[in-house]
Write a protein that holds these residues in place. Sequence first.
Motif, short mmCIF file in Angstrom:
data_model
loop_
_atom_site.label_atom_id
_atom_site.label_comp_id
_atom_site.label_asym_id
_atom_site.label_seq_id
_atom_site.Cartn_x
_atom_site.Cartn_y
_atom_site.Cartn_z
N SER A 142 0.91 -1.28 0.51
CA SER A 142 0.14 -0.06 -0.35
C SER A 142 0.27 1.37 0.08
O SER A 142 1.90 1.17 0.13
N TYR A 143 0.12 2.51 -0.20
CA TYR A 143 0.87 3.68 -0.44
C TYR A 143 -0.19 4.56 0.06
O TYR A 143 -0.82 4.19 -0.31
N LYS A 144 0.47 6.21 0.53
CA LYS A 144 -0.34 6.95 0.90
C LYS A 144 0.40 7.97 0.66
O LYS A 144 1.48 8.01 1.86
N ASN A 145 -0.38 8.97 0.54
CA ASN A 145 0.15 10.74 1.34
C ASN A 145 -0.94 10.75 2.47
O ASN A 145 -2.03 11.54 2.96
N ASN A 146 -0.03 10.82 3.61
CA ASN A 146 -0.39 11.39 4.74
C ASN A 146 0.34 12.41 5.39
O ASN A 146 0.94 13.08 5.78
N ILE A 185 4.44 1.45 2.17
CA ILE A 185 4.62 0.21 2.49
C ILE A 185 4.66 -0.90 1.41
O ILE A 185 4.16 -1.19 0.64
N LEU A 186 6.26 -1.81 1.67
CA LEU A 186 5.79 -3.25 1.09
C LEU A 186 6.12 -4.15 1.98
O LEU A 186 6.02 -4.58 3.11
N LYS A 187 5.46 -5.71 1.00
CA LYS A 187 5.55 -6.77 2.19
C LYS A 187 6.79 -7.46 1.06
O LYS A 187 6.67 -8.02 -0.28
N HIS A 188 6.96 -8.48 2.52
CA HIS A 188 8.26 -9.05 2.11
C HIS A 188 7.03 -11.13 2.63
O HIS A 188 7.15 -10.56 3.48
N GLU A 243 7.65 -16.36 5.88
CA GLU A 243 7.26 -15.31 7.02
C GLU A 243 7.12 -14.44 6.48
O GLU A 243 7.79 -14.03 4.97
N VAL A 244 6.51 -13.57 6.86
CA VAL A 244 5.50 -12.56 6.41
C VAL A 244 5.57 -11.23 7.24
O VAL A 244 5.48 -11.41 7.94
N PHE A 245 6.05 -10.71 6.47
CA PHE A 245 6.37 -8.84 7.32
C PHE A 245 6.47 -8.02 5.88
O PHE A 245 6.24 -7.89 4.72
N TYR A 246 6.76 -6.86 6.73
CA TYR A 246 6.64 -5.62 6.14
C TYR A 246 7.11 -4.74 6.04
O TYR A 246 7.82 -4.34 7.74
N SER A 247 7.40 -3.66 5.56
CA SER A 247 8.81 -2.30 5.69
C SER A 247 7.99 -1.09 5.39
O SER A 247 6.92 -1.27 3.97
N SER A 270 -3.77 0.63 5.69
CA SER A 270 -2.91 0.14 4.81
C SER A 270 -2.54 1.94 4.08
O SER A 270 -2.76 2.96 4.50
N GLY A 271 -1.45 1.79 4.17
CA GLY A 271 -0.03 2.77 3.71
C GLY A 271 0.54 4.07 5.01
O GLY A 271 0.25 5.12 4.87
#
Length: 242
Positions: free
Chosen positions: A133-137, A148-151, A156-160, A213-214
């Motif tokens: 996901s992505y967003k302009n906060n 946000i990237l999903k790895h 193992e699933v995690f996010y950066s 999300s984002g």
Amino acid sequence: MRKIEGFNVLHIVNMNAFSQFLNQISGIPLPIIDPIISLDAYVPIDISERNNAVLNFDVADSSAWEKYINSYLSTQKKIVAHGGYLEKRNLYDRSAYFKNVTAVNKRNIHLGIDLWCAAGTKVLAVLGGEVHSYKNNKNHGDYGPTIILKHTVSEEVFYSLYGHLSEASIATIKVGDLFSQGSTLGFLGKAAVNGDYAPHLHFQLVRDLAENSGDYPGVSAACNLEFYKQNCPDPNLLLKIL
């Protein structure tokens, strides 16, 4: 978001194992900003409430922050200042976005690593992954443009999370886009678009994004810290800067 009160000892045991897993992904530092900048040009910085120098200028003024960061880098003869994981900070007091009615709910403990350097600096995908996901906060004091990237590594699933980017960084990106490790993900944004901060990258790891999300909390109140410490392990397990 998953209920914090449901967090238990089993979660902590599992997250300790997960931290060990992250640490073992690479035996060498993984670059996250332009690799032309050597790690020799990095220097730690403390902007916690313990740093009296932070009290000597208006923390509500992003230009004052930029002047302070640039002066620090110049004095140290370095290009990148880094740090901040679990650092307790006063700078969030400037933003209504982080303020709460009671002191116990005050969000002022930082959950990621910051890398302070020039706007326009290239930001890399620390590991291969896909855009979750992505967003302009756009709240004052928020992330600004965020990716946000999903790895998935060894099942193992995690996010950066990469915050405070330029608007161009999310202009053409799409959910599901693939980025290889070390490829260019975006660029650091200026204060006008990055939440009104001196230019820097906020990098955070997240085990469970829940419904987010984002965006994902990058600052915790003390009362919720045990949950976030387990769900957001130290990003330096991958970066290995120190």
